[in-house]
Design a protein around this motif. Structure first.
Motif, PDB file in Angstrom:
ATOM      1  N   ALA A 150      -5.405   2.084   0.228  1.00 60.97           N
ATOM      2  CA  ALA A 150      -5.016   1.343  -0.979  1.00 60.97           C
ATOM      3  C   ALA A 150      -5.241  -0.142  -0.746  1.00 60.97           C
ATOM      4  O   ALA A 150      -4.820  -0.687   0.286  1.00 60.97           O
ATOM      5  N   THR A 151      -5.885  -0.779  -1.692  1.00 61.80           N
ATOM      6  CA  THR A 151      -6.126  -2.221  -1.649  1.00 61.80           C
ATOM      7  C   THR A 151      -5.479  -2.855  -2.867  1.00 61.80           C
ATOM      8  O   THR A 151      -5.700  -2.386  -3.997  1.00 61.80           O
ATOM      9  N   LEU A 152      -4.702  -3.894  -2.643  1.00 59.92           N
ATOM     10  CA  LEU A 152      -4.033  -4.585  -3.737  1.00 59.92           C
ATOM     11  C   LEU A 152      -4.807  -5.868  -4.063  1.00 59.92           C
ATOM     12  O   LEU A 152      -4.954  -6.748  -3.216  1.00 59.92           O
ATOM     13  N   VAL A 210      -8.158 -10.246  -2.690  1.00 57.73           N
ATOM     14  CA  VAL A 210      -7.468  -9.131  -2.038  1.00 57.73           C
ATOM     15  C   VAL A 210      -6.172  -9.651  -1.439  1.00 57.73           C
ATOM     16  O   VAL A 210      -6.190 -10.500  -0.540  1.00 57.73           O
ATOM     17  N   ALA A 211      -5.049  -9.143  -1.936  1.00 55.12           N
ATOM     18  CA  ALA A 211      -3.739  -9.590  -1.442  1.00 55.12           C
ATOM     19  C   ALA A 211      -3.387  -8.904  -0.132  1.00 55.12           C
ATOM     20  O   ALA A 211      -2.895  -9.537   0.804  1.00 55.12           O
ATOM     21  N   LEU A 212      -3.622  -7.609  -0.057  1.00 52.66           N
ATOM     22  CA  LEU A 212      -3.304  -6.847   1.143  1.00 52.66           C
ATOM     23  C   LEU A 212      -3.879  -5.443   1.013  1.00 52.66           C
ATOM     24  O   LEU A 212      -4.393  -5.057  -0.043  1.00 52.66           O
ATOM     25  N   SER A 213      -3.769  -4.669   2.068  1.00 53.03           N
ATOM     26  CA  SER A 213      -4.220  -3.276   2.044  1.00 53.03           C
ATOM     27  C   SER A 213      -3.256  -2.424   2.861  1.00 53.03           C
ATOM     28  O   SER A 213      -2.605  -2.910   3.780  1.00 53.03           O
ATOM     29  N   ARG A 214      -3.172  -1.157   2.491  1.00 53.57           N
ATOM     30  CA  ARG A 214      -2.344  -0.191   3.190  1.00 53.57           C
ATOM     31  C   ARG A 214      -3.105   1.136   3.277  1.00 53.57           C
ATOM     32  O   ARG A 214      -4.007   1.404   2.475  1.00 53.57           O
ATOM     33  N   ARG A 215      -2.730   1.967   4.239  1.00 58.91           N
ATOM     34  CA  ARG A 215      -3.343   3.291   4.348  1.00 58.91           C
ATOM     35  C   ARG A 215      -2.331   4.272   4.905  1.00 58.91           C
ATOM     36  O   ARG A 215      -1.382   3.879   5.598  1.00 58.91           O
ATOM     37  N   ALA A 216      -2.559   5.545   4.608  1.00 56.17           N
ATOM     38  CA  ALA A 216      -1.645   6.586   5.082  1.00 56.17           C
ATOM     39  C   ALA A 216      -2.379   7.910   5.148  1.00 56.17           C
ATOM     40  O   ALA A 216      -3.249   8.198   4.306  1.00 56.17           O
TER      41      ALA A 216
END
Length: 217
Positions: free
Chosen positions: A145-147, A164-170
């Motif tokens: 996920a990219t915000l 791009v503010a930040l990114s997360r992954r799972a």
């Protein structure tokens, strides 16, 4: 026997090719094609030695396809079917050749990030979940996920560009939701772009969420 890679909502297509021992097409042979849960198709091989059939791929999962070629001369045993699961029955100077194949109808999963399309306070950390639903099998997938943001307004927001503010992954198995690290944002409008890659049981999926508003309190 060859098949496509069917997807829910599309068609499962099967092609059977009958060749002589010398690799030449064999015409006018009766072929029965059956697809699990659907009506069988009967046809004669054409000038190319082929028969094609299609069935609606209504639900995700594994299906079995069976091809039966009848009245095959004993000298014509070059039917292209999988070696395992095939069978030859001799009847006088003619044979019956059967073959089976496994077809996986792939699902169209949904992915998203929560929260989305909500309002949050600037500078206050909040929880985020990445979710998947509608998967065809409990396979493991790395969801990213990219915000994007901050944007000045919802009309200006998008899931592309350099903001791009930040990114997360799972790593998510089947239909589930996984909480990732808390985030804290400054005021503005943001959008999540969430990507789940394809696999043998599911198509790839990319979602651009509705705007997430972060306001000063």
């Amino acid at each position: 026997m060859t098949t496509n890679r069917p997807v829910v909502g599309g068609d499962t297509t099967v092609v059977v090719e009958v060749l002589s021992a010398r690799g030449r097409p064999v015409e006018n042979l009766p072929v029965e094609l059956s697809y699990e849960g659907a009506e069988a198709v009967h046809a004669l091989t054409g000038a190319t030695g082929r028969v094609q059939a299609a069935w609606a791929a209504g639900a995700a999962g594994e299906r079995k396809v069976r091809a039966t070629v009848r009245r095959l001369p004993t000298t014509y045993l070059g039917v292209r079917v999988p070696a395992s699961g095939s069978r030859v029955a001799v009847a006088g100077r003619r044979t019956v050749r059967e073959g089976t194949a496994r077809v996986i109808v792939r699902a169209r999963p949904q992915v998203t990030a929560i929260p989305a399309a909500q309002t949050r306070a600037a500078g206050r950390p909040f929880k985020v979940w990445l979710t998947t639903s509608g998967t065809g099998h409990a396979t493991k997938a790395l969801v990213r996920a990219t915000l994007y943001g901050p944007f000045p307004s919802a009309a200006d927001s998008s899931c592309a560009g350099e903001k791009v503010a930040l990114s997360r992954r799972a790593m998510i198995v089947g239909d589930d939701r996984v909480r990732v690290r808390r985030i804290s944002l400054r005021a503005g409008v943001y959008r999540w772009k969430v990507i789940r890659p394809d696999d043998a049981w599911n198509t790839a999926r990319t979602t651009c969420t509705r705007p997430l508003r972060v306001v000063r309190r």
